[in-house]
Write a protein that holds these residues in place. Sequence first.
Motif, PDB file in Angstrom:
ATOM      1  N   LEU A  92      -6.312  41.081  52.922  1.00 38.01           N
ATOM      2  CA  LEU A  92      -6.762  41.824  53.831  1.00 38.01           C
ATOM      3  C   LEU A  92      -6.327  43.330  53.414  1.00 38.01           C
ATOM      4  O   LEU A  92      -5.273  43.988  53.795  1.00 38.01           O
TER       5      LEU A  92
ATOM      6  N   LYS B  54      -7.848  46.923  50.484  1.00 34.61           N
ATOM      7  CA  LYS B  54      -8.786  47.608  49.823  1.00 34.61           C
ATOM      8  C   LYS B  54      -8.564  47.296  48.191  1.00 34.61           C
ATOM      9  O   LYS B  54      -7.239  47.560  47.635  1.00 34.61           O
TER      10      LYS B  54
ATOM     11  N   GLU C 280     -11.870  46.437  53.277  1.00 34.35           N
ATOM     12  CA  GLU C 280     -10.980  45.248  53.542  1.00 34.35           C
ATOM     13  C   GLU C 280     -10.953  44.045  52.798  1.00 34.35           C
ATOM     14  O   GLU C 280     -10.082  43.226  52.834  1.00 34.35           O
TER      15      GLU C 280
ATOM     16  N   ASP D  73      -2.667  46.943  57.998  1.00 37.42           N
ATOM     17  CA  ASP D  73      -3.560  46.267  57.092  1.00 37.42           C
ATOM     18  C   ASP D  73      -4.853  46.825  57.637  1.00 37.42           C
ATOM     19  O   ASP D  73      -5.768  47.032  56.713  1.00 37.42           O
ATOM     20  N   LEU D  74      -4.860  47.002  58.741  1.00 37.11           N
ATOM     21  CA  LEU D  74      -6.361  47.518  59.334  1.00 37.11           C
ATOM     22  C   LEU D  74      -6.467  48.958  59.642  1.00 37.11           C
ATOM     23  O   LEU D  74      -7.457  49.431  60.278  1.00 37.11           O
TER      24      LEU D  74
ATOM     25  N   CYS E 125     -16.230  40.888  56.207  1.00 41.50           N
ATOM     26  CA  CYS E 125     -15.444  42.226  56.559  1.00 41.50           C
ATOM     27  C   CYS E 125     -15.958  43.189  55.608  1.00 41.50           C
ATOM     28  O   CYS E 125     -16.732  42.701  54.696  1.00 41.50           O
TER      29      CYS E 125
END
Length: 289
Positions: A113, A115, A155, A257-258, A151
């Motif tokens: 998760l 780039k 992500e 992560d988000l 996603c």
Amino acid sequence: MPTNPLGVHALVFAGGTTADEMTTIIEQTKAAGYDILELSLHDAVNLDTADARAKLEGAGLDIVCSRGLAFSADVSSEDPEVVARGAQLLHDSLRITHDMGGTHFTGALYSALGKYGRALSAAGRANVVAALADLAVEAQGLGMTLGLEICNRYETNVVNTAADALRLADDIGHDNVLIHLDTYHMNIEEDDFIRPVRLVGDRLGYVHIGENHRGFLGSGHLDFASFFHALAGIGYSGPITFESFSSAVVSPTLSNDLAIWRNLWNNGPALARHARSFMADQLEAGRRG
């Protein structure tokens, strides 16, 4: 009243999965009127599955577990050791979901998760297919389904659109692998909110409802009316789960992560109550439309 079971993500209430946090999460989920709790397994090391299951059953709540992988444990890698760690993480997470009484395990099960600096390779994709085919067989033996959450490009580099997810599910080749749509990601990658729903059709197994900024529903610019009408149009009766994140509630891993840097709300219980009412109203409008 809505016939779809409605859920809420645990990170609306608490950032971890210790016994005390799970008590709070489950109590608040029930108090807000939800049917389902969705729990990310990024903090599974602190989770007492037997205790959580007992609390969920006591509250009369169903559980859905979700996760993405890590770059050090990524089934889309070309490194066999990294792929093996990712496959083990998926196996462990499936078992945790089952041990808590869950029948659906979903998320970015196909990659880390985060780039990626390059496009997915053919070898990496083949590793995804092999790992998830094995997981699907294991899940089938447990009476469980898997979800491929679509996603955005920031992500994952594996599945960004409904068409991508359907191709991957076809290659995995098992009927218990379903598609998971998320309005937050759809807003970035899809042309609209109608055609992807129709494209997925009866292979839709799970839905995330989230605003374009992941805050209060209705405070952003997403066209939820068309999305809920599209769900009604395909006769979708499965789970619909509210997902929202704010820097006010921090998960040691998932928040980073988000990229949850902004404080979009401070009162999770109030947010959850509002979201349930919003989704119920949209479901009713979609059916009447």
